[in-house]
Design a protein around this motif. Structure first.
Motif, mmCIF file in Angstrom:
data_model
loop_
_atom_site.group_PDB
_atom_site.id
_atom_site.type_symbol
_atom_site.label_atom_id
_atom_site.label_comp_id
_atom_site.label_asym_id
_atom_site.label_seq_id
_atom_site.Cartn_x
_atom_site.Cartn_y
_atom_site.Cartn_z
ATOM 1 N N ARG A 158 20.183 50.438 65.686
ATOM 2 C CA ARG A 158 20.605 51.575 66.512
ATOM 3 C C ARG A 158 21.658 52.412 65.792
ATOM 4 N N ARG A 159 22.574 51.732 65.093
ATOM 5 C CA ARG A 159 23.600 52.457 64.344
ATOM 6 C C ARG A 159 22.975 53.292 63.238
ATOM 7 N N LEU A 160 21.932 52.755 62.602
ATOM 8 C CA LEU A 160 21.280 53.487 61.523
ATOM 9 C C LEU A 160 20.716 54.821 62.009
ATOM 10 N N LYS A 161 20.254 54.848 63.269
ATOM 11 C CA LYS A 161 19.678 56.083 63.790
ATOM 12 C C LYS A 161 20.706 57.196 63.892
ATOM 13 N N ARG A 162 21.985 56.810 63.941
ATOM 14 C CA ARG A 162 23.039 57.829 64.001
ATOM 15 C C ARG A 162 23.542 58.210 62.613
ATOM 16 N N SER A 163 22.984 57.582 61.580
ATOM 17 C CA SER A 163 23.427 57.874 60.213
ATOM 18 C C SER A 163 22.875 59.215 59.746
ATOM 19 N N ASP A 164 23.635 59.894 58.921
ATOM 20 C CA ASP A 164 23.223 61.176 58.349
ATOM 21 C C ASP A 164 22.474 60.904 57.052
ATOM 22 N N SER A 165 21.150 60.932 57.106
ATOM 23 C CA SER A 165 20.349 60.580 55.938
ATOM 24 C C SER A 165 20.541 61.563 54.791
ATOM 25 N N GLN A 166 20.738 62.836 55.110
ATOM 26 C CA GLN A 166 20.909 63.824 54.053
ATOM 27 C C GLN A 166 22.223 63.617 53.308
ATOM 28 N N GLN A 167 23.284 63.345 54.060
ATOM 29 C CA GLN A 167 24.570 63.103 53.410
ATOM 30 C C GLN A 167 24.524 61.831 52.563
ATOM 31 N N ALA A 168 23.842 60.798 53.070
ATOM 32 C CA ALA A 168 23.703 59.563 52.297
ATOM 33 C C ALA A 168 22.933 59.817 51.008
ATOM 34 N N ALA A 169 21.873 60.618 51.101
ATOM 35 C CA ALA A 169 21.066 60.940 49.916
ATOM 36 C C ALA A 169 21.891 61.717 48.889
ATOM 37 N N ILE A 170 22.697 62.670 49.374
ATOM 38 C CA ILE A 170 23.541 63.454 48.462
ATOM 39 C C ILE A 170 24.562 62.564 47.766
ATOM 40 N N ALA A 171 25.186 61.662 48.537
ATOM 41 C CA ALA A 171 26.181 60.758 47.957
ATOM 42 C C ALA A 171 25.556 59.846 46.908
ATOM 43 N N TRP A 172 24.376 59.318 47.228
ATOM 44 C CA TRP A 172 23.716 58.429 46.275
ATOM 45 C C TRP A 172 23.247 59.191 45.038
ATOM 46 N N ARG A 173 22.827 60.420 45.219
ATOM 47 C CA ARG A 173 22.413 61.221 44.061
ATOM 48 C C ARG A 173 23.583 61.395 43.094
ATOM 49 N N GLY A 174 24.781 61.581 43.652
ATOM 50 C CA GLY A 174 25.966 61.701 42.806
ATOM 51 C C GLY A 174 26.269 60.422 42.048
ATOM 52 N N VAL A 175 26.156 59.280 42.744
ATOM 53 C CA VAL A 175 26.413 57.985 42.086
ATOM 54 C C VAL A 175 25.420 57.758 40.945
ATOM 55 N N ILE A 176 24.146 58.009 41.209
ATOM 56 C CA ILE A 176 23.114 57.775 40.193
ATOM 57 C C ILE A 176 23.298 58.716 39.012
ATOM 58 N N ALA A 177 23.708 59.949 39.284
ATOM 59 C CA ALA A 177 23.958 60.901 38.188
ATOM 60 C C ALA A 177 25.091 60.410 37.292
ATOM 61 N N LYS A 178 26.136 59.856 37.907
ATOM 62 C CA LYS A 178 27.265 59.345 37.110
ATOM 63 C C LYS A 178 26.847 58.135 36.282
ATOM 64 N N ILE A 179 26.010 57.271 36.864
ATOM 65 C CA ILE A 179 25.501 56.133 36.092
ATOM 66 C C ILE A 179 24.685 56.641 34.909
ATOM 67 N N ASN A 180 23.803 57.612 35.174
ATOM 68 C CA ASN A 180 22.975 58.185 34.110
ATOM 69 C C ASN A 180 23.820 58.759 32.983
ATOM 70 N N ASP A 181 24.930 59.374 33.353
ATOM 71 C CA ASP A 181 25.820 59.974 32.346
ATOM 72 C C ASP A 181 26.392 58.933 31.386
ATOM 73 N N HIS A 182 26.435 57.681 31.831
ATOM 74 C CA HIS A 182 27.030 56.622 31.011
ATOM 75 C C HIS A 182 25.998 55.685 30.409
ATOM 76 N N VAL A 183 24.736 56.069 30.451
ATOM 77 C CA VAL A 183 23.683 55.249 29.856
ATOM 78 C C VAL A 183 23.356 55.774 28.465
ATOM 79 N N GLU A 184 23.284 54.862 27.516
ATOM 80 C CA GLU A 184 22.820 55.191 26.164
ATOM 81 C C GLU A 184 21.465 54.530 25.976
ATOM 82 N N TRP A 185 20.443 55.359 25.954
ATOM 83 C CA TRP A 185 19.073 54.835 25.836
ATOM 84 C C TRP A 185 18.768 54.489 24.383
ATOM 85 N N ARG A 186 18.197 53.328 24.215
ATOM 86 C CA ARG A 186 17.764 52.887 22.876
ATOM 87 C C ARG A 186 16.248 52.679 22.894
ATOM 88 N N GLY A 187 15.654 52.582 21.703
ATOM 89 C CA GLY A 187 14.203 52.502 21.562
ATOM 90 C C GLY A 187 13.519 51.413 22.332
#
Length: 272
Positions: free
Chosen positions: A243-272
């Protein structure tokens, strides 16, 4: 490319290697790329830099400009108040004791279990091919994971066949934002719980305060994570959590997670 969750089954020898070294291969999916890295958990007091006393900062002398044409000397100084009470030596003793306690607390902080990844100079090394990861580990020890006691043994025993990840160590961060935006009915708690788990680990290992703060206790993403965990546990509390989840703001959660994933990506060094 990295194996998917239906990849090769781990052999008994592979399980023995990871159990005896207390290290695990991790598979990360980030956007259009995916690959492998390594992670271990160790007590903080067994790693370099533990229990080091902070160096005192040198005190800077204030550069006070004297009024032009006037020079104050000892004769010009304001006389001391002869009626003022003498300072109590006990007051200074208390201050010194408090300072000593603070230094001791810094030195004797309670050890805790912390994540250690294949990180180097603030970058997470992720390898698209298992063979490339093994080749790097065998040839290099100038990264953070080399600080663990079992690293030399890992270098000697590791083979490409051992880079077979347990399902719990496969993190599909590329699916998180789309899943959140799909609405509560389609949310996958296990996917999002695992994302928060590896996000916290990487924030700590990369020393990234922004990632740490985004997933810290009391943050919106942490509250969402806790709710998902209650849902997975089921029972009466699980129904209330839904029931609590139904009151959650899915768009805000998605935006926040997009920021976290972008920061992780910024610190990844891809190798072969």
């Amino acid at each position: 490319m990295a194996a998917d969750s239906d990849g090769p089954v781990r052999s008994a020898e592979t399980d023995k290697l990871w159990n005896e070294t207390s290290v695990d291969p991790v598979e990360l999916h980030l956007g259009k790329d995916s690959g492998f890295t390594l992670r271990a958990y160790r007590m903080s007091d067994t790693l370099p830099g533990a229990k080091t006393a902070p160096e005192p900062e040198p005190e800077e002398e204030e550069d006070v400009e004297e009024p032009r044409g006037k020079h104050r000397d000892a004769d010009d100084a304001e006389p001391e108040d002869e009626d003022a009470p003498e300072p109590d030596a006990a007051d200074f003793a208390d201050e010194e004791e408090e300072a000593a306690d603070d230094d001791e607390d810094a030195l004797d902080a309670e050890p805790e279990e912390v994540p250690v990844f294949l990180t180097r100079k603030g970058k997470l090394l992720v390898f698209r091919e298992a063979e490339a990861l093994v080749e790097y580990v065998k040839a290099n020890d100038d990264h953070d994971l080399a600080a663990i006691e079992e690293y030399a043994e890992l270098q000697e025993r590791l083979t490409a066949a051992d880079i077979a990840c347990d399902e719990d160590d496969i993190y599909e961060l590329d699916l998180v934002v789309a899943n959140l935006r799909g609405g509560q009915e389609g949310w996958e708690p296990e996917l999002l719980i695992k994302a928060a788990e590896v996000g916290r680990d990487l924030g700590y290992a990369l020393k990234n305060d922004s990632i740490i703060a985004s997933l810290a206790p009391g943050s919106p993403l942490d509250d969402l994570d806790e709710t998902f965990r209650v849902v997975v546990d089921g029972g009466m509390r699980g129904r209330f959590a839904k029931r609590r989840l139904k009151r959650s703001d899915s768009q805000q959660a998605a935006i926040a997670w997009r920021g976290v994933i972008a920061k992780i990506n910024d610190h990844v060094e891809w190798r072969g």
